[in-house]
Design an enzyme around this catalytic site. Structure first.
Site, PDB file in Angstrom:
ATOM      1  N   LYS A   1      -0.777 -93.392 -16.909  1.00  0.00           N
ATOM      2  CA  LYS A   1      -1.830 -93.229 -15.900  1.00  0.00           C
ATOM      3  C   LYS A   1      -3.087 -93.992 -16.329  1.00  0.00           C
ATOM      4  O   LYS A   1      -3.202 -94.384 -17.500  1.00  0.00           O
ATOM      5  CB  LYS A   1      -2.141 -91.737 -15.740  1.00  0.00           C
ATOM      6  CG  LYS A   1      -2.629 -91.081 -17.024  1.00  0.00           C
ATOM      7  CD  LYS A   1      -2.389 -89.582 -17.029  1.00  0.00           C
ATOM      8  CE  LYS A   1      -3.027 -88.961 -18.265  1.00  0.00           C
ATOM      9  NZ  LYS A   1      -2.563 -87.590 -18.489  1.00  0.00           N
TER      10      LYS A   1
ATOM     11  N   TYR B   1     -33.746-102.365 -27.832  1.00  0.00           N
ATOM     12  CA  TYR B   1     -34.499-101.434 -26.991  1.00  0.00           C
ATOM     13  C   TYR B   1     -35.079-100.290 -27.820  1.00  0.00           C
ATOM     14  O   TYR B   1     -34.379 -99.692 -28.646  1.00  0.00           O
ATOM     15  CB  TYR B   1     -33.589-100.838 -25.910  1.00  0.00           C
ATOM     16  CG  TYR B   1     -33.338-101.780 -24.755  1.00  0.00           C
ATOM     17  CD1 TYR B   1     -34.382-102.213 -23.937  1.00  0.00           C
ATOM     18  CD2 TYR B   1     -32.048-102.235 -24.487  1.00  0.00           C
ATOM     19  CE1 TYR B   1     -34.140-103.076 -22.875  1.00  0.00           C
ATOM     20  CE2 TYR B   1     -31.806-103.093 -23.419  1.00  0.00           C
ATOM     21  CZ  TYR B   1     -32.858-103.511 -22.631  1.00  0.00           C
ATOM     22  OH  TYR B   1     -32.626-104.364 -21.582  1.00  0.00           O
TER      23      TYR B   1
HETATM   24  C1  LIG Z   1      -2.092 -87.250 -19.614  1.00  0.00           C
HETATM   25  C2  LIG Z   1      -0.935 -86.364 -19.621  1.00  0.00           C
HETATM   26  C3  LIG Z   1       0.013 -86.442 -20.644  1.00  0.00           C
HETATM   27  C4  LIG Z   1      -0.193 -87.274 -21.891  1.00  0.00           C
HETATM   28  O1  LIG Z   1      -1.080 -86.586 -22.739  1.00  0.00           O
HETATM   29  P1  LIG Z   1      -1.595 -87.183 -24.140  1.00  0.00           P
HETATM   30  O2  LIG Z   1      -2.426 -86.086 -24.695  1.00  0.00           O
HETATM   31  O3  LIG Z   1      -2.373 -88.380 -23.820  1.00  0.00           O
HETATM   32  O4  LIG Z   1      -0.390 -87.476 -24.956  1.00  0.00           O
HETATM   33  C5  LIG Z   1       1.153 -85.673 -20.516  1.00  0.00           C
HETATM   34  N1  LIG Z   1       1.327 -84.834 -19.464  1.00  0.00           N
HETATM   35  C6  LIG Z   1       0.425 -84.720 -18.482  1.00  0.00           C
HETATM   36  C7  LIG Z   1       0.681 -83.782 -17.362  1.00  0.00           C
HETATM   37  C8  LIG Z   1      -0.747 -85.466 -18.534  1.00  0.00           C
HETATM   38  O5  LIG Z   1      -1.664 -85.325 -17.567  1.00  0.00           O
END
Ligand SMILES: *Cc1c(COP(=O)(O)O)cnc(C)c1O
Length: 351
Positions: A42, A251
């Site tokens: 994702k 800055y």
């Molecule tokens: C993002 C996500 C993962 C992966 O999690 P990590 O902590 O990045 O390994 C797995 N399952 C779901 C439902 C997620 O939203």
């Protein structure tokens, strides 16, 4: 006749290590024991580039990918269709149905409403159980209402809220998940994210869903040994200058030189995801030499101390210290924020 446009060499990039990515997936697959490892891709594969990541992981043998929404499923459809499963974690709204019904990707159904919406399609789906995180998912006490026998349910999954900690919430969620599987079995069960894999075989079931650790994140000691850094931002020194004692830098003059020394100005800044938390605390590297960040990070510029490498000149490149554990300690940002926040202006260069 169209003339070829001159190329514009970048001033900052991210070096992405294909071997490390694949090695990380293999290590997580091995650590998953009898279960197979999928991959959470994702948010553009946590910012690194979803198409490049999916291609490499498919070649390594990964056959289950997790995206957040249908746009993200569409982005990899030509790569995955007929070859790997894609699960859409945020579920399926009424507005998604026209696309979802003709997509090879599966929705992860998060509510009884979504079950009803999908049921008549006869198409395969996944189901998310709320085992105690109270984000997305169907409560265990509501599972009886699912006409499971009439549906094609592939993965029944749940998500751990605190897998990176040793807290009673982990075994509690595990028990809730097992209770759910007794009601809605599905073809495969899946609970563990990256850190969850390190909680041991009780948490593995049929399929694990690592994300962060694929990309170099480490949240449990068991992963320390096997997980390699994947993303290393690099920047060019676009100006070198000398400060004298008392000179103020950047800055709000958050650095004042105590003595004469050289600084390098890099073409990278918080617009690239290198946020203010690194002001006076981040570091860059030239080979093994540490070049600390001085003063406040600007939108497009960072100053580094060249005292330890005064021979560096304009046009030389330095590497950002972006080991996610170290960078997290330096900046106060989470490893997730560090990797997903890397900006689009940084050219992705896969090795
Ligand atoms: C993002 C996500 C993962 C992966 O999690 P990590 O902590 O990045 O390994 C797995 N399952 C779901 C439902 C997620 O939203």
């Amino acid at each position: 006749m169209s003339e070829a446009k001159p190329i514009i060499p970048p001033t900052a990039t991210i070096k992405l290590d294909s071997d490390a990515l694949v090695a990380n997936w293999r290590a997580l697959d091995r650590l998953s024991g009898k279960a197979k490892a999928g991959a959470a891709v994702k948010a553009n594969a946590y910012g690194l580039g979803v198409r490049e990541v999916v291609q490499r992981l498919m070649a390594a043998g990964c056959t289950d990918f997790f995206v957040a929404n249908w746009q993200e499923a569409q982005e990899i459809e030509d790569l995955t269709a007929g070859k790997a499963g894609v699960s859409v974690l945020n579920g399926v709204r009424e507005a998604d149905m026209p696309f979802a019904l003709q997509s090879p990707a599966k929705p992860v159904l998060n509510s009884l409403e979504q079950v009803q919406r999908w049921q008549s399609s006869g198409k395969t789906c996944d189901i998310m159980i709320n085992s105690g995180m109270n984000r997305l998912g169907i409560n265990v006490e509501d599972l009886d209402a699912i006409p499971a026998a009439e549906m094609s349910i592939d993965i029944v999954m749940s998500h751990l809220a605190s897998a990176d900690e040793d807290v009673p919430q982990n075994p509690t969620q595990l028990e809730q998940f097992k209770a759910a599987l007794a009601i809605v079995p599905g073809k495969r069960a899946s609970l563990a994210n990256s850190a969850g894999i390190a909680l041991g075989s009780d948490y593995h079931f049929d399929l694990t869903r690592p994300g962060l650790s694929l990309y170099g994140g480490i949240q449990r000691p068991a992963l320390e040994e096997v997980i390699r850094q994947v993303a290393i931002p690099q920047a060019e020194i676009i100006q070198v200058r000398s400060l004298r004692a008392g000179d103020r830098l950047g800055y709000n003059a958050q650095y004042i030189a105590a003595e004469t020394h050289k600084v390098g100005i890099l073409a990278m800044g918080y617009a690239d995801g290198y946020l203010r938390g690194f002001s006076n605390s981040g570091m860059f590297m030239h080979e093994d030499i540490v070049l600390p960040v001085l003063g406040r990070v600007s939108m497009d510029l960072i100053a580094i101390d060249l005292s330890a490498a005064p021979y560096l000149a304009e046009g030389d490149w330095v590497a950002c210290e972006y080991d996610l554990e170290i960078a997290s300690a330096q900046s106060g940002l989470s490893q997730y924020e560090l990797i997903t926040g890397l900006g689009n202006r940084l050219a992705r260069e896969w090795t």
